[in-house]
Design an enzyme around this catalytic site. Structure first.
Site, PDB file in Angstrom:
ATOM      1  N   LYS A  11       0.795  -1.267   0.004  1.00  0.00           N
ATOM      2  CA  LYS A  11      -0.095   0.086   0.026  1.00  0.00           C
ATOM      3  C   LYS A  11       0.966   1.356   0.033  1.00  0.00           C
ATOM      4  CE  LYS A  11      -3.571  -2.092   2.555  1.00  0.00           C
ATOM      5  NZ  LYS A  11      -4.238  -2.697   3.898  1.00  0.00           N
ATOM      6  N   GLN A  33      -3.893  -1.397  10.520  1.00  0.00           N
ATOM      7  CA  GLN A  33      -3.818  -2.916   9.596  1.00  0.00           C
ATOM      8  C   GLN A  33      -4.355  -3.910  10.498  1.00  0.00           C
ATOM      9  OE1 GLN A  33      -2.870  -3.334   6.385  1.00  0.00           O
ATOM     10  NE2 GLN A  33      -3.450  -5.178   6.682  1.00  0.00           N
ATOM     11  N   ASP A  70     -10.462   3.770   5.557  1.00  0.00           N
ATOM     12  CA  ASP A  70     -10.884   2.436   5.599  1.00  0.00           C
ATOM     13  C   ASP A  70     -12.256   2.086   5.605  1.00  0.00           C
ATOM     14  OD1 ASP A  70      -9.406   0.088   5.230  1.00  0.00           O
ATOM     15  OD2 ASP A  70      -8.883  -0.074   7.227  1.00  0.00           O
TER      16      ASP A  70
END
Ligand code: NAP
Length: 294
Positions: free
Chosen positions: A53, A97, A120
């Site tokens: 990412k 994460q 997210d």
């Protein structure tokens, strides 16, 4: 028959190009979009995901960095780090994460991220906006990426029967809601199947669009698929492989070789949903920056 491949890498490149163009316009105004990843512990898969990412973020001109915290980090310290990133005007997006260590309560941690920086799309405010159809929220990246695959792959959705297998919080459940919205590139009749669904193949064989989001290696086979259906494979599963240096390989939820002979269109895995998740993360980060700088 062999299915048309829905090339997630190519679709993601298209989205990255659009993101990069809009990021350039911000850079010209002296604004650099900033994205911070928080990784707790040293899970090898998480390290690989975050590094991928970060690379993509750099490619589109987004400044990113990773805050690495030890596995033993207490909740209070993690929340304090999130508070400080929430308050930092140079940070426009925050991604925690997963998986977090089992000692840390996911819900409390995700809810601490400012909804305006929750790129997210996991914060309860953004989840609520998704349910309400309020476009000001951030959509979770994987379901939003799947909608983009259908759009860019020119798969008709209006009035089609979509069967989503798996009602997980980050993929299946939000995806079912998004597919059922009264909107262009949605407007499906949706069935959300799960582990208590009896006679699953009889349900999945009714699908015009079948989405595997259950996390069971190669579970969906030819017997689950109606000829001519579109099949989207979300799963990322490890299976033992003595021939691989890592001792395992990654496979999806769909048995690609058998399913591609009956489906009309199918995502490869890898190279389908995964790249789109990253593309949507970066376009969410761009939007967070644009919103913050209005
Ligand atoms: P999850 O929260 O564990 O949910 C799995 C769902 O699958 C549950 O609803 C479960 O049913 C259902 N299920 C399990 N076995 C089943 C069976 N035999 N028949 C029917 N349904 C079954 O998983 P998740 O987080 O949603 O993730 C799903 C998969 O997507 C995983 O492989 C994950 O790694 C992958 N993923 C990929 C990406 C990407 O970018 N490519 C992103 C996120 C996730 P119950 O609710 O009844 O237990």
């Amino acid at each position: 028959m062999s299915a048309r491949i829905l090339d997630g890498e190519a679709f993601a490149s298209q989205i990255h190009r659009e993101t990069a163009t809009r990021v350039s316009a911000l850079l010209r105004r002296g604004i650099t979009p900033g994205l911070v990843f928080i990784r707790v512990g040293e899970d090898p898969a998480s390290r690989a995901y975050v590094s991928r990412k970060e690379t993509r973020a750099r490619e589109v001109g987004i400044s990113s960095r990773t805050l690495v915290l030890p596995e033993s980090t207490p909740l209070s310290s993690l929340l304090a780090e999130i508070d400080s990133l929430n308050a930092d005007p140079k940070v426009h997006g925050i991604l925690i994460q997963s998986p977090l260590p089992s000692t840390l309560p996911n819900d409390q941690v995700y809810a601490r991220v400012s909804p305006a920086k929750d790129v997210d799309g996991f914060h309860p405010v953004n989840f609520g906006k998704l349910l309400l159809g309020d476009p000001s929220g951030f959509l979770p990246c994987t379901p939003a990426g799947i909608l983009e695959i259908l759009r860019l792959g020119k798969i008709p959705t209006q009035g089609k029967h979509a069967v989503v297998v798996g009602r997980g919080q980050i993929v299946g459940r939000p995806l079912a809601v998004l597919l059922a919205r009264k909107a262009v590139h949605a407007d499906c009749t949706v069935t959300l199947a799960h582990s208590s669904t009896p006679n699953l193949p009889s349900i999945t064989r009714q699908a015009d669009i079948l989405i595997g989001a259950l996390g069971r290696p190669l579970f969906l086979t030819q017997e689950h698929v109606q000829p001519g259906a579109t099949v989207i494979d979300v799963g990322v599963n490890r299976i033992p492989d003595p021939n691989s240096p890592r001792g395992y390989r990654l496979v999806g939820d769909v048995d690609f070789p058998s399913v591609k002979t009956v489906a009309a269109a199918i995502t490869p895995n890898p190279g389908g949903v995964g790249p789109m998740t990253i593309a949507l993360l970066l376009s969410n980060t761009l939007r967070a920056t644009e919103d913050a700088c209005r």
